[in-house]
Design an enzyme around this catalytic site. Structure first.
Site, PDB file in Angstrom:
ATOM      1  N   HIS A 412      57.719  72.703  35.060  1.00  0.00           N
ATOM      2  CA  HIS A 412      57.507  72.732  36.510  1.00  0.00           C
ATOM      3  C   HIS A 412      56.218  72.073  36.988  1.00  0.00           C
ATOM      4  O   HIS A 412      56.113  71.683  38.150  1.00  0.00           O
ATOM      5  CB  HIS A 412      57.519  74.190  36.991  1.00  0.00           C
ATOM      6  CG  HIS A 412      57.969  74.358  38.415  1.00  0.00           C
ATOM      7  ND1 HIS A 412      57.612  73.505  39.426  1.00  0.00           N
ATOM      8  CD2 HIS A 412      58.754  75.290  38.998  1.00  0.00           C
ATOM      9  CE1 HIS A 412      58.146  73.896  40.566  1.00  0.00           C
ATOM     10  NE2 HIS A 412      58.849  74.973  40.327  1.00  0.00           N
ATOM     11  N   TYR A 528      59.525  85.565  48.661  1.00  0.00           N
ATOM     12  CA  TYR A 528      58.987  84.210  48.493  1.00  0.00           C
ATOM     13  C   TYR A 528      60.140  83.217  48.635  1.00  0.00           C
ATOM     14  O   TYR A 528      61.089  83.244  47.856  1.00  0.00           O
ATOM     15  CB  TYR A 528      58.360  84.096  47.117  1.00  0.00           C
ATOM     16  CG  TYR A 528      57.584  82.817  46.834  1.00  0.00           C
ATOM     17  CD1 TYR A 528      56.211  82.849  46.673  1.00  0.00           C
ATOM     18  CD2 TYR A 528      58.223  81.592  46.678  1.00  0.00           C
ATOM     19  CE1 TYR A 528      55.485  81.697  46.385  1.00  0.00           C
ATOM     20  CE2 TYR A 528      57.516  80.440  46.396  1.00  0.00           C
ATOM     21  CZ  TYR A 528      56.156  80.494  46.250  1.00  0.00           C
ATOM     22  OH  TYR A 528      55.445  79.351  45.964  1.00  0.00           O
ATOM     23  N   SER A 530      60.605  79.065  48.806  1.00  0.00           N
ATOM     24  CA  SER A 530      59.882  77.810  48.648  1.00  0.00           C
ATOM     25  C   SER A 530      60.323  76.799  49.706  1.00  0.00           C
ATOM     26  O   SER A 530      61.514  76.586  49.925  1.00  0.00           O
ATOM     27  CB  SER A 530      60.137  77.240  47.250  1.00  0.00           C
ATOM     28  OG  SER A 530      59.470  76.013  47.083  1.00  0.00           O
ATOM     29  N   THR A 541      54.500  72.228  47.957  1.00  0.00           N
ATOM     30  CA  THR A 541      55.309  73.301  48.525  1.00  0.00           C
ATOM     31  C   THR A 541      54.456  74.236  49.369  1.00  0.00           C
ATOM     32  O   THR A 541      53.230  74.233  49.307  1.00  0.00           O
ATOM     33  CB  THR A 541      55.986  74.139  47.420  1.00  0.00           C
ATOM     34  OG1 THR A 541      54.982  74.727  46.597  1.00  0.00           O
ATOM     35  CG2 THR A 541      56.921  73.288  46.586  1.00  0.00           C
TER      36      THR A 541
END
Length: 745
Positions: A412, A528, A530, A541
C-alpha cells in the site's frame, strides 16, 4: 483501502527510541528537505520526459531539427517553402490547441495542478468535534471540547504557521509525511495490515490453463507498463473536466519496499526486464524480453510451463523464505542484512523484478459445490496466502491459481487503490478481450523454443537465518489464520436503482452500512471512509467520517417501530445530503484527519505536548470502509457480457475488534462487498455483518416505492435463513455462462 489500519498504528511508531531521534531534527530543516525532495521529483520527471521523447520530442529529433535549420540558414534557403507568413497567421490558434491538447498524456496536467490547501485550524477542530459527538458520552465530549479549546488557545497558531510554510515550499503539505509516518515507519507486518487484494472476474475464467493465463496476464501488465513509460495512458478527469494527479503511477512497476530497522524506504528502478516467479517453494528469474522486445503471450506461457514442469525440489528453508516479508519490519531488516551478504544475486533478482508472480498449486474462485465458502477462501488466499508464498515487499504480486484464476496482492505505501485498480482493469480487459485464447485454452501464437530456460535462483542461507525463517513463518500463520474474510455479491439491485432514487450511490451504501453495523454491535462507532485528494498535486487520501449525527438519527428511526416509512425516508435524505457534503469537503482539501495528522507531526518535531492531538490519534476505527471505483467502463461490455467485470477486492480490519468493508458496483445491477475481521475477537463476525448488510440494503430500498418489490422478491425466494443470501449465486447471465470453466459456478 488498508490505510486506516496504518493510520491508527502510526502513533506508537513515533514513540520508539529510534523514531524519537529522527524527530529531534528542527522542523524548519524537515520542511526544507520536503521541499527539496519535491523539486528533485519535478526535475526528474521533466528530464525523464525529455529523454523518452515525451516532452516535447526526443533528443535525436531536436538534433536533426537544429542541424536542418543551420543548414538552411547557411544556404539561405526558406525551409518553409513560403509558408512562414501563413504560419504566423495560424500560430495563435495552434498554440491554443497545443496547450489545451486533444489527446493529453498521463502527466500533461501535473504542472498545472493546484497545491493542497491548509484548512483553517478553527474549522478543522469544529468539524472534528461534530464528528465525534455521536460516539461519545456527554461527559467524554465535554472533556474533548475543553482539550480542543486549550489547543486552539495555546498551540494551534504556531503549528499552523509551520504547515502554511511547508504548503508554500513543498508540493504537498501532508503527503510525504503520510507516506513516511503512516507507512514506512510502521513496524507492523505488511501482510493483512498494509496490503490489499483485487479479484478476477467472479463468474468466468477465460482459460483453465495456469501457464496460459499467466502468460496473457504478464503480457498485458507489461503492455500497460509500456504505455505508462510513454505516458500513453490518458489522465483521469473528474466529471470529464478536472484532472487528477498522476504522480502515484510512477511506482507501479520495478518497485520494492526495502525494510529498515527504524523505517523502510521505497526503491524504484527505471526499468526491469524480468519477473520473479515462485512455485512450490522455488524462486525463478524469468526474462520478459528478447532483444529488447516484449515476449509474446505464447512465449511467456511456454516459460511459465517450463517452471511448472521443473521437477527440482525446494532447497532447505527456501520454501518458507518469503515469510520474512510478512514478519515485523525491524526483524526482517536485520535478517535481510545477512541475506544480502550471503545471497545477494538471488535477492536482487527478486527485489529488482518488474513484479512478483506466484504460481499457486491449488485452485481458487467460485465453485458450484460450496459457493460461499469458496469465495471466502479465494479472498483469504489473495490477502494472506499461506504466509510464505508472496513477496509482500514488492509493489504487487500477481497470483495465478492452478485452475487459471487470477488475483492481485498489493503493497500500500507506494500508491492507493485507484492506481492499482486502473492497471488491473486494463489487464483483465486486455488479456481476455484483446489477446484472447485459442480454442484449446492456450495463448494465441507460437512458442519460441530458442528461449533459454528460466533461471532457478540459488539461496545460500546461513544457519542463523533458519531460525528467523521458522519464527517468521509461525507468526505469519498466526496472523493469516486469525483473519475472517467474507465476500457478499448482492444482485437484487445496484447502481441503476440508486440513481433512479436520485441519490449518490456511495452515500446510499455508507448509510446502509451504519444501519448494518448498529444492528451487529448495538452501538455507533467512528467510521473511516477513504476519499481521494488527487485534485491536488501529489494528493493521496482524506478520511470521510461517515458516522454522522444525521446518519445516527436515521438508524434510530429505522429501529423505532413507531416511525413511519416517510419519516425514515426524510431522515435518510438528510443523512445522504450530509454525507455528500463531507465527501465534497474531503476531496476539496477541507477534511479533518490529514490536517490534524500534519499538526500532530509538527508538534512532535517541536516537542510540544498536545493532549488534544494525542487523543485524536489514539482513536480506534472499528469500521473502516472503502469503495473500489470502476474507472474504465469502456473496456468492458457490461450489457452483453455482465460477468466480465472485476469483482473488486478487500483489506484487513483496522482494529482488532473492528471490520474492514470494501465494495464495488459491478455494472448497474450488482454490488459486491468484501468484509474482514479478526477471528480472535468475540465482538465481530464477518458473516454476521454480511447478513446485516443485505438486510440493511433491502430495508433502505423498501423506503422507496420503486424498491419495495426487492424485499418481496427476496422473501419469496425462500433464502431468508441462508448463510449466503439474495440469490446472487444462481443468477442467469445468458451467453456468458457458456464460457465458464468447470471450477466456476
Amino acid at each position: 483501502m488498508a490505510e486506516a489500519h496504518q493510520a491508527v498504528g502510526f502513533r506508537p511508531s513515533l514513540t520508539s527510541d529510534g523514531a524519537e531521534v529522527e524527530l529531534s531534527a528542527p522542523v524548519l530543516q524537515e520542511i526544507y528537505l520536503s521541499g527539496l525532495r519535491s523539486w528533485k521529483r519535478h526535475l526528474s520527471r521533466f528530464w525523464n520526459d525529455f529523454l523518452t521523447g515525451v516532452s516535447p520530442a526526443s533528443p535525436l529529433s531536436w538534433l536533426f531539427l537544429f542541424s536542418a535549420i543551420q543548414l538552411a540558414w547557411f544556404l539561405q534557403l526558406d525551409p518553409s517553402l513560403g509558408l512562414m507568413e501563413k504560419i504566423k497567421e495560424l500560430l495563435p490558434d495552434a498554440l491554443v490547441r497545443i496547450f489545451s491538447g486533444r489527446h493529453p498524456m498521463l502527466f500533461s496536467y501535473q504542472r498545472s495542478l493546484p497545491r493542497q490547501p491548509v484548512p483553517s485550524v478553527q474549522d478543522t477542530v469544529r468539524k472534528y468535534l461534530e464528528s465525534v459527538r455521536p460516539v461519545l458520552s456527554d461527559e467524554d465530549f465535554d472533556w474533548t471540547a475543553v482539550l480542543a479549546q486549550e489547543f486552539l488557545r495555546l498551540q494551534a497558531s504556531l503549528l499552523q504557521w509551520y504547515l502554511r510554510l511547508k504548503s508554500w515550499w513543498a508540493s504537498n503539505y501532508v503527503s510525504d509525511w503520510w507516506e513516511e509516518f503512516v507507512y514506512l515507519r510502521s513496524r507492523n507486518p505488511l501482510m493483512v495490515n498494509s496490503n490489499y487484494y483485487m479479484m478476477d472476474f467472479l463468474y468466468v475464467t477465460p482459460t483453465p490453463l495456469q501457464a496460459a493465463r499467466a502468460g496473457n496476464a504478464v503480457h498485458a501488465l507489461l503492455l500497460y507498463r509500456h504505455r505508462l513509460n510513454r505516458q500513453e495512458i490518458p489522465p483521469t478527469l473528474l466529471m470529464g473536466m478536472r484532472p487528477l494527479c498522476s504522480a502515484q503511477y510512477e511506482k507501479i512497476f520495478n518497485t520494492t519496499r526495502i525494510p529498515g530497522v527504524q523505517k523502510d524506504y521505497i526503491r524504484h528502478l527505471h526499468d526491469s526486464q524480468h519477473v520473479a516467479v515462485f512455485h512450490r517453494g522455488r524462486f525463478f528469474r524469468m526474462g520478459t524480453h528478447s532483444r529488447n522486445s516484449l515476449l509474446s503471450p505464447r512465449a511467456l506461457e511456454q516459460q511459465f510451463q517450463r517452471i511448472l514442469d521443473d521437477p527440482s525440489p525446494a532447497c532447505p528453508h527456501e520454501e518458507h523464505l518469503a515469510a520474512l516479508t510478512a514478519a515485523p519490519r525491524g526483524t526482517w531488516a536485520q535478517v535481510r542484512t545477512s541475506l544480502k551478504t550471503q545471497a545477494a544475486e538471488a535477492l536482487e533478482a527478486v527485489e529488482g523484478a518488474a513484479f512478483f508472480v506466484s504460481l499457486d498449486a491449488e485452485p481458487a474462485g467460485l465453485t458450484r459445490e460450496d459457493p460461499a465458502a469458496s469465495l471466502d477462501a479465494y479472498a483469504h488466499a489473495l490477502l494472506a496466502g499461506r504466509g510464505h508464498d508472496r513477496w509482500f515487499d514488492k509493489s504487487f504480486t500477481l497470483i495465478v491459481f492452478s485452475n487459471g484464476k487470477l488475483g492481485l496482492s498489493v503493497e500500500h505505501s507506494w500508491a492507493d487503490c485507484p492506481i492499482s485498480g486502473h492497471m488491473w482493469e486494463f489487464t483483465l480487459a486486455t488479456e481476455c478481450f484483446q489477446l484472447g485464447y485459442s480454442t484449446d485454452g492456450h495463448c494465441k501464437g507460437h512458442p519460441d523454443p530458442t528461449l533459454p530456460q528460466p533461471q532457478r535462483l540459488q539461496w545460500d542461507l546461513p544457519d542463523q537465518i533458519h531460525s528467523s525463517i521458522s519464527l517468521a513463518l509461525r507468526g505469519a500463520k498466526i496472523l493469516s489464520e486469525n483473519v475472517d474474510c467474507h465476500v457478499v455479491p448482492f444482485s437484487l439491485f445496484g447502481k441503476s436503482f440508486i440513481r433512479r432514487c436520485h441519490l449518490s450511490s456511495d452515500s446510499f451504501i455508507q448509510i446502509a452500512l451504519q444501519l448494518a453495523h448498529f444492528r451487529d454491535r448495538g452501538q455507533f462507532c467512528l467510521t473511516y471512509e477513504s476519499a481521494m485528494t488527487r485534485l491536488f498535486l501529489e494528493g493521496r487520501t482524506e478520511t470521510v467520517r461517515s458516522c454522522t449525527r444525521e446518519a445516527c438519527n436515521f438508524v434510530r428511526a429505522m429501529e423505532d417501530k413507531e416511525k413511519t416509512d416517510p419519516q425514515c425516508l426524510a431522515l435518510f435524505r438528510v443523512a445522504a445530503d450530509k454525507h455528500q457534503a463531507l465527501l465534497k469537503a474531503a476531496m476539496s482539501g477541507q477534511g479533518v484527519d490529514r490536517h490534524l495528522f500534519a499538526l500532530y507531526i509538527v508538534s512532535r518535531f517541536l516537542h510540544l505536548q498536545s493532549p488534544f492531538l494525542t487523543q485524536v490519534h489514539s482513536e480506534q476505527w472499528q469500521l473502516s470502509t472503502s469503495q473500489i471505483p470502476v474507472q474504465q467502463m469502456h473496456l468492458f461490455d457490461v450489457h452483453n457480457y455482465p460477468d466480465y467485470v472485476s469483482s473488486g477486492g478487500g483489506f484487513g480490519p483496522a482494529d482488532d475488534h473492528g471490520y474492514g468493508v470494501s465494495y464495488i458496483f459491478m455494472g448497474d445491477g450488482m454490488i459486491t462487498f468484501h468484509i474482514s475481521s479478526k477471528k480472535s475477537s468475540t465482538k465481530t463476525d464477518s458473516h454476521r455483518l454480511g447478513q446485516h448488510i443485505e438486510d440493511a440494503l433491502l430495508d433502505v430500498a423498501s423506503l422507496f416505492q420503486a424498491g419495495q418489490h426487492f424485499k418481496r422478491r427476496f422473501r419469496g425466494s425462500g433464502k431468508e435463513n441462508s448463510r449466503h443470501r439474495c440469490g446472487f449465486l444462481s443468477r442467469q447471465t445468458g451467453a456468458s455462462k457458456a464460457s465458464m470453466t468447470s471450477t466456476d459456478f
